[in-house]
Write a protein that holds these residues in place. Structure first.
Motif, mmCIF file in Angstrom:
data_model
loop_
_atom_site.group_PDB
_atom_site.id
_atom_site.type_symbol
_atom_site.label_atom_id
_atom_site.label_comp_id
_atom_site.label_asym_id
_atom_site.label_seq_id
_atom_site.Cartn_x
_atom_site.Cartn_y
_atom_site.Cartn_z
ATOM 1 N N THR A 1 -18.521 19.655 53.056
ATOM 2 C CA THR A 1 -18.393 19.770 51.595
ATOM 3 C C THR A 1 -17.090 19.186 51.032
ATOM 4 O O THR A 1 -17.137 18.366 50.102
ATOM 5 C CB THR A 1 -18.567 21.244 51.151
ATOM 6 O OG1 THR A 1 -19.843 21.669 51.642
ATOM 7 C CG2 THR A 1 -18.533 21.388 49.647
ATOM 8 N N SER B 1 -33.955 18.880 57.579
ATOM 9 C CA SER B 1 -33.848 20.086 58.407
ATOM 10 C C SER B 1 -34.557 19.872 59.746
ATOM 11 O O SER B 1 -34.373 20.647 60.674
ATOM 12 C CB SER B 1 -34.449 21.292 57.669
ATOM 13 O OG SER B 1 -35.780 21.002 57.301
ATOM 14 N N THR C 1 -32.135 25.067 57.323
ATOM 15 C CA THR C 1 -32.611 25.002 55.940
ATOM 16 C C THR C 1 -31.627 24.118 55.189
ATOM 17 O O THR C 1 -30.412 24.249 55.399
ATOM 18 C CB THR C 1 -32.579 26.405 55.299
ATOM 19 O OG1 THR C 1 -33.259 27.294 56.178
ATOM 20 C CG2 THR C 1 -33.233 26.407 53.947
ATOM 21 N N LEU D 1 -19.709 27.395 53.193
ATOM 22 C CA LEU D 1 -20.488 26.171 53.461
ATOM 23 C C LEU D 1 -19.931 25.490 54.712
ATOM 24 O O LEU D 1 -19.173 24.514 54.629
ATOM 25 C CB LEU D 1 -20.416 25.221 52.250
ATOM 26 C CG LEU D 1 -20.949 25.791 50.924
ATOM 27 C CD1 LEU D 1 -20.591 24.889 49.767
ATOM 28 C CD2 LEU D 1 -22.471 25.973 51.002
ATOM 29 N N CYS E 1 -29.294 22.943 52.200
ATOM 30 C CA CYS E 1 -28.593 23.649 51.128
ATOM 31 C C CYS E 1 -28.240 22.618 50.064
ATOM 32 O O CYS E 1 -27.498 21.664 50.342
ATOM 33 C CB CYS E 1 -27.345 24.270 51.758
ATOM 34 S SG CYS E 1 -26.210 24.924 50.575
ATOM 35 N N HIS F 1 -26.965 21.687 46.093
ATOM 36 C CA HIS F 1 -26.342 22.103 44.831
ATOM 37 C C HIS F 1 -26.176 20.864 43.971
ATOM 38 O O HIS F 1 -25.693 19.836 44.450
ATOM 39 C CB HIS F 1 -24.962 22.718 45.086
ATOM 40 C CG HIS F 1 -25.034 24.036 45.780
ATOM 41 N ND1 HIS F 1 -25.165 25.224 45.104
ATOM 42 C CD2 HIS F 1 -25.029 24.340 47.104
ATOM 43 C CE1 HIS F 1 -25.216 26.221 45.968
ATOM 44 N NE2 HIS F 1 -25.141 25.716 47.202
ATOM 45 N N GLN G 1 -21.515 23.783 56.994
ATOM 46 C CA GLN G 1 -22.321 22.674 57.521
ATOM 47 C C GLN G 1 -21.467 21.411 57.716
ATOM 48 O O GLN G 1 -20.635 21.091 56.886
ATOM 49 C CB GLN G 1 -23.482 22.335 56.575
ATOM 50 C CG GLN G 1 -24.479 23.461 56.391
ATOM 51 C CD GLN G 1 -24.126 24.368 55.224
ATOM 52 O OE1 GLN G 1 -22.969 24.529 54.872
ATOM 53 N NE2 GLN G 1 -25.127 24.994 54.630
#
Ligand code: AGP
Length: 602
Positions: A14, A160, A40, A62, A42, A44, A64
């Motif tokens: 991020t 995913s 999954t 976050l 994510c 935004h 990831q």
């Protein structure tokens, strides 16, 4: 212009994505978003500045390490949360960010008739196609999806189904891969890579790259694994944003072949012109008595070209007005009038007021606008967008050129619908339109010569631009370009009008730029060149290849084009002339004094 970033590596994605998007802000955007890969996805996204997205993410966990990000500059659909990228497939397994335009998106949406679309974008179709083609193997899924797409595009894709992996696709829209100490980045513009690496691999046209933390594998358009040479950025961030050019204006001048093509190509179909969803019924056309064009500044100059082209091809009378005059002059406009409003920004106060005046009088208003969702677009009955991308320099160049292209399209379309042009003529004109990007490219080759000449004339205080017919309309734009960025006093005159007064200002050393590309009147303009030469002027003459150049001190030769499309080629050396004179005079080219990019006051 939209911007893409992506990351796969050891760090949380991020902050890197947001940092990369911030580096791309200069390109202009109206919404931003990220998708982070995991079991999954994510996602935004939010309309507005990047800070709106940052606020939404604040306080979230976050971790990831794989993700894609995007800044969107609206094309298909208004700047809203739903239209912001990334776009996600119906099953939530694929997210995609996209730069460019998917030209066959309408046909693809029809093909996916059982899918519920949540945005108006051309991009969303890609996410659904990925789901549709998914066969357990992501590379073949991406390949089959890309094979369905027409147009120019750069894509970043996460799924995913393979959360440790990122896909990058490039077709005629730039995308680079950067390798840094802790991972791999992708970006549509090297600027976004610079805080992390100066080494990058530009993808070639048709390439698909599969990227993991430790591996970058690139496949060419035939599906063959290939190596692409690593390159090094030698610019700083500011120069990188300008693509290595000294100014945004110069960058935008050189972007014109692509911008004109982006505007023309989606509207050219099998030798005919298709105007998006602008529909004129037979009854409306039968009732049409006259056309008005209303605009300000350079957009008004486009209107002057539009008048000639529309009158030639439709045989309807066309009036062109400055918006600031039109709104107060009690114009003869009613329901038998089509009013074409031209505006790059879509926010010019006088143009917006003129639009309202025309609508109040019952006219149908068709706007030609570069900014999706702008006020003028929102209030018009019909909108045709020029796909110039955001223009950053105050002096317009690529927006002007795309507006010209749009006027040609409108004129050909109306000419055919009104029965003034036969199938063969339409087909010949559209074939000529397709040559314009290459002709513009050729005209750009005049730059080196004009740069040298500009040094010689940098100390002059006055310049006059002359021409007849379309040459005169372009001369007006050339004169405006010069005065707004170089602060040199400059005027444009219809060449035949000089001797009715203004020639008294011509004396030894007066700089005259003569445009003589319109063959039917070039001989007359050359006579006017002789008149100013006889009074001591120094003349820079623009002519097509092989034309007479009698009396000129300096000659710029341009490629030949269809007589109605001359402005598209002729304006190029005039933009360059303004630019190089301003450069030689040390002016602030991208932000000239007293001027604003968007004039929202009367
Ligand atoms: C031209 O270089 C100027 N930026 C200016 O004349 C401009 O064309 C005019 O203000 C109209 O702006 P618009 O196209 O955004 O309505």
């Amino acid at each position: 212009m939209c911007g893409i970033v992506g990351y796969v590596g050891e760090q949380a994605a991020t902050p890197l994505l947001l940092d990369g998007l911030a580096k791309l802000e200069y390109r202009g955007y109206d919404s931003a978003g990220i998708a982070l890969a995991g079991n999954t996805l994510c996602v935004h996204k939010a309309a507005g500045r990047l800070s709106v997205l940052e606020n939404e993410l604040r306080g979230l966990s976050l971790p990831q390490r794989v993700g894609i990000g995007h800044t969107r500059w609206a094309t298909h659909g208004a700047p809203t949360d739903q239209n912001a990228h990334p776009h996600v497939s119906g099953d939530g397994a694929f997210a995609v960010v996209h730069n460019g335009i998917i030209e066959n998106y309408t046909a693809l949406r029809e093909r996916l008739h059982d899918v519920s679309f949540v945005s108006q974008t051309d991009t969303e179709v890609i996410a659904h196609l990925l789901q549709h083609h998914f066969d357990g193997n992501l590379l073949s899924t991406v390949r089959r999806t890309v094979a369905d797409l027409e147009g120019a595009f750069a894509l970043g894709i996460v799924s995913s189904h393979a959360p440790d992996c990122l896909f990058a696709v490039r077709k005629a829209s730039p995308l680079v891969i950067g390798i840094c100490r802790h991972g791999v980045l992708i970006a549509s513009d090297v600027t976004a890579l610079l805080p992390y690496t100066r080494q990058y691999i530009p993808l070639a046209d048709g390439d698909i790259a599969r990227i993991t933390r430790n591996d970058v594998t690139i496949f060419d358009k035939k599906g063959k694994m290939v190596g692409r040479p690593m390159q090094e950025v030698t610019w700083d961030v500011e120069s990188a944003q300008k693509g290595g050019y000294d100014h945004f204006m110069l960058k935008e001048i050189y972007e014109q072949p692509e911008a004109v093509w982006a505007t023309l190509s989606p509207r050219l179909n099998k030798g005919r012109v298709v105007l998006d969803d602008v529909i004129f019924t037979d009854a409306q056309l039968a009732a049409l008595r006259r056309i008005h064009i209303v605009a300000c500044g350079s957009s008004y100059h486009v209107g002057l070209v539009g008048k000639t082209v529309l009158e030639q091809l439709t045989r309807l009378p066309v009036e062109v007005d400055l918006a600031s005059e039109f709104r107060y002059r009690d114009p003869l406009v009613d329901s038998s009038s089509l009013v074409i409003v031209i505006s790059q920004s879509g926010e010019t106060a006088d143009t917006l007021a003129a639009l309202r005046e025309a609508k109040a009088r019952g006219a149908r208003v068709l706007s030609v606008v570069n900014v999706v969702g702008s006020s003028i677009a929102a209030e018009s009955d019909d909108v045709l967008y020029t796909w110039a991308g955001p223009e950053i320099a105050v002096a317009t160049t690529k927006a002007y050129s795309t507006q010209l292209a749009m006027m040609y399209l409108i004129a050909i379309h109306l000419g055919e619908r009104l029965g003034r042009l036969g199938e063969e003529e339409v087909s010949a004109l559209t074939a000529e339109l397709k040559t314009l990007p290459d002709r513009i490219r050729t005209a750009l080759r005049t730059a080196a010569r004009l740069r040298e000449l500009a040094k010689r004339y940098q100390d002059r205080e006055h310049a006059y631009f002359i021409g007849r017919g379309l040459d005169y309309a372009v001369a007006m734009e050339g004169s405006l370009k010069l005065k707004e960025i170089s602060y040199l006093h400059s005027e444009a005159y219809a060449a035949g009008e000089l001797k009715h007064g203004t020639i008294s200002l011509v004396e030894t050393g007066t700089l005259v730029v003569a445009a003589a590309c319109v063959e039917a009147v070039a001989g007359k303009t050359l006579s006017n060149v002789q008149e100013v030469k006889a009074r001591g002027a120094e003349v820079l003459l623009l002519v097509p290849e092989g034309a007479a150049t009698d009396g000129a001190d300096h000659v710029v030769t341009l490629p030949r084009v269809h007589p109605l499309f001359i402005p598209s080629v002729e304006v190029i050396p005039l933009q360059l002339w303004g630019y190089f004179l301003a450069l030689a005079r040390g002016c602030d080219i991208d932000n000239p004094r007293n001027l604003a990019k968007s004039v929202t006051v009367e």
